[in-house]
Design an enzyme around this catalytic site. Structure first.
Site, PDB file in Angstrom:
ATOM      1  N   LYS A   1       0.830  -1.165  -0.181  1.00 12.30           N
ATOM      2  CA  LYS A   1      -0.057  -0.071   0.012  1.00 12.30           C
ATOM      3  C   LYS A   1       0.961   1.411   0.102  1.00 12.30           C
ATOM      4  CE  LYS A   1      -1.467   2.164   3.429  1.00 12.30           C
ATOM      5  NZ  LYS A   1      -1.896   2.336   4.915  1.00 12.30           N
TER       6      LYS A   1
ATOM      7  N   ASP B   1      -6.460   1.279   1.404  1.00 10.31           N
ATOM      8  CA  ASP B   1      -6.161   1.614   3.116  1.00 10.31           C
ATOM      9  C   ASP B   1      -7.858   1.438   3.608  1.00 10.31           C
ATOM     10  OD1 ASP B   1      -8.063   3.627   2.492  1.00 10.31           O
ATOM     11  OD2 ASP B   1      -6.732   5.249   3.650  1.00 10.31           O
TER      12      ASP B   1
END
Ligand code: SF4
Length: 210
Positions: free
Chosen positions: A117, A135
């Protein structure tokens, strides 16, 4: 139809979405995103404004004492590990990349504290890579809207969003979904009464059915 409605609505709400982490230099973005795990961008901005002012170059950061970094970043939690990550990342970038944050996912994900991420956020912001970082906000909103399944993990969510929003800027979508999740479709008490996506929303239908 639904995808078009979502992007149109998000474009209306957030016509110029951007990362809410403050940074001046590429490596500052990388460090800020790494520091943002399990905390808010607001808190990260608070500590990085002190950290990056006190240590204005990568060299300065790499020579900082861990204790001093901990003292500065303590408010964001998990500070022991994050302070070590700051030192490790600064040293690695200097020794292996001449201080540059490279356009290289494999390398970025090999750095301490940098996962998929974080690398996605960095690559999309710095190099315009068309990827959607997943997220907590992106995940929650996608599940509520039925874009993905409730049990999908971050990799499945990324894959499905990438397929469904083919042809759209995924970096832009990431920022819009983060902002939408942070300020509108919040984890607790989402603002459903003013939401134009309620007609698609599984969460809203569930609430209404109660
Ligand atoms: S209707 Fe409510 S839960 Fe659904 S997307 Fe909109 S704000 Fe989120």
């Amino acid at each position: 139809m639904m995808i078009q409605a979502i992007t149109k609505y998000l474009d209306t709400l957030y016509p110029n979405p951007r990362c809410e982490l403050n940074y001046q230099k590429d490596y500052e973005l990388l460090l800020a995103v790494m520091l943002s795990a399990q905390t808010t961008d607001k808190r990260v901005n608070m500590v990085t404004s002190i950290l990056f002012q006190k240590y204005p170059t990568l060299e300065d950061l790499s020579h900082a004492s861990k204790e001093d970094i901990i003292k500065i970043i303590r408010p964001i939690g998990t500070y022991e590990r994050k302070a070590q990550n700051v030192l490790d990342i600064a040293t690695s970038l200097l020794e292996e990349q001449g201080g540059i944050v490279p356009n290289d996912r494999q390398y970025l994900e090999s750095l301490n504290g940098v996962g998929h991420k974080t690398a996605s956020v960095v690559l999309s912001n710095l190099y315009g890579e068309n990827c959607v970082a997943v997220d907590t906000h992106v995940s929650r909103v996608s599940k509520r809207l039925g874009l993905v399944k409730k049990e999908d993990d971050v990799f499945q969510i990324e894959k499905k969003l990438t397929r469904k929003f083919k042809g759209y800027s995924l970096g832009r979508l990431h920022h819009q979904l983060v902002l939408f999740g942070r300020y509108h479709c919040k984890a607790k008490n989402p603002d459903c009464s003013s939401c134009e996506l309620s007609c698609f929303c599984l969460e809203y239908q569930k609430k209404k059915g109660k």
